[in-house]
Design an enzyme around this catalytic site. Sequence first.
Site, short mmCIF file in Angstrom:
data_model
loop_
_atom_site.label_atom_id
_atom_site.label_comp_id
_atom_site.label_asym_id
_atom_site.label_seq_id
_atom_site.Cartn_x
_atom_site.Cartn_y
_atom_site.Cartn_z
NE ARG A 188 24.88 34.36 57.92
CZ ARG A 188 25.06 35.46 58.69
NH1 ARG A 188 24.79 35.61 59.97
NH2 ARG A 188 25.71 36.22 58.00
CG LEU A 190 16.62 33.40 66.06
CD1 LEU A 190 15.10 33.26 65.60
CD2 LEU A 190 17.51 31.88 65.44
CG ASP A 191 23.09 35.20 62.50
OD1 ASP A 191 23.28 35.31 64.07
OD2 ASP A 191 23.34 34.30 61.92
CE LYS A 192 19.81 44.59 61.44
NZ LYS A 192 20.58 45.81 61.02
CB THR A 246 18.09 34.48 61.55
OG1 THR A 246 19.13 34.08 60.55
CG2 THR A 246 17.35 33.07 61.36
#
Length: 359
Positions: free
Chosen positions: A284, A179-181, A183
Amino acid sequence: MKQSESIISTERLSSDSDAVFANDLDFAEIGFEDSQNDGQADSHEKRTFICDTNVHGKRLDAALVQLVDEFSRSYLQQLIERGSATINSQVVHKAATKIKAGDTLSIVLHATPQSQAFKPEAMDIEIVYEDAHLMVINKPAGLVVHPAPGNWSGTLLNGLLHRDKSAILLPRAGIVHRLDKDTSGLMVVARSRQAMDTLVKKIADREVNRQYVALAHKAWVGAKSVEVDQAIGRDPRNRLRMAVVDLAKTGGKLAKTTVTLLQNADEACLVQCRLHTGRTHQIRVHMAYLGHPLVADAVYGGAPLAELKRQALHASHLAFEHPVTGESLQFHSNLPEDMTQALEALGLLYSATEFRTKP
């Protein structure tokens, strides 16, 4: 390491003895030890050399490349600039300084950030489910999943290594997806090699159901549910971000997301996003492509709204068959407080269970 002919002496960082010639000391017998610097763990060692004719007349950085060949020249230059090198006990800051035969050269070798990445670090990890083969965690926003430039420590990987010493035996400490930072939400992590190999295959074969809740800019117009089937690749105008691209021309990758409206407001919409593929920044990018960039996602055209300052994306639902037992597993994570407060400020209501779909 490969021994150079010009390496003729060395000493341990903590040794008070004078340098000795290499033909009197076997390299295999040389030990090094860690020390502390200003309260921060920084593994380093000091090596001292009495220079001979093999390095006479060379630049300091060139001589060090020959003497300390496990480090790159650019990194050795950084060490020189920070004052880590001495010639005849005098600190030298210029890499171009010439070496003479008979000089006593010392260098304090600090470990590179990359080499420190796979270090156990204590941290709180919210465990939703755990058995001998896997765990499901609820990642908070702001936590980087895997070490990378700018984030070589303090990542989820570091925390996993601290929590389970056997994680070091698994690639990426068992991390099978990211997961992105900024998120938040659910992630599955393998705890055995059998589980890891199977989970990686299940994700590739689209057998892991992943659903997200996102808050995006602008009111939703049109069909309640849409499928975005657009390839994603590096943005040709900005290599630091991704974009919808022409698959035939750019070498991007197929990407598919189902987006379903949950709630609507004048200036924002709450949507559920189901991943059918797992490309970098997929939700995104696809939401920006639809004209609805995520709230606070500055990279893709979003801006803060209702005091929410991180990209408004939460991994709310995760479902898959257990990679070893075959048991059907489903997990749900409620929206974190920052997203809930933003919804309330915008007058949006959300029932998590109402919009969950089956795998």
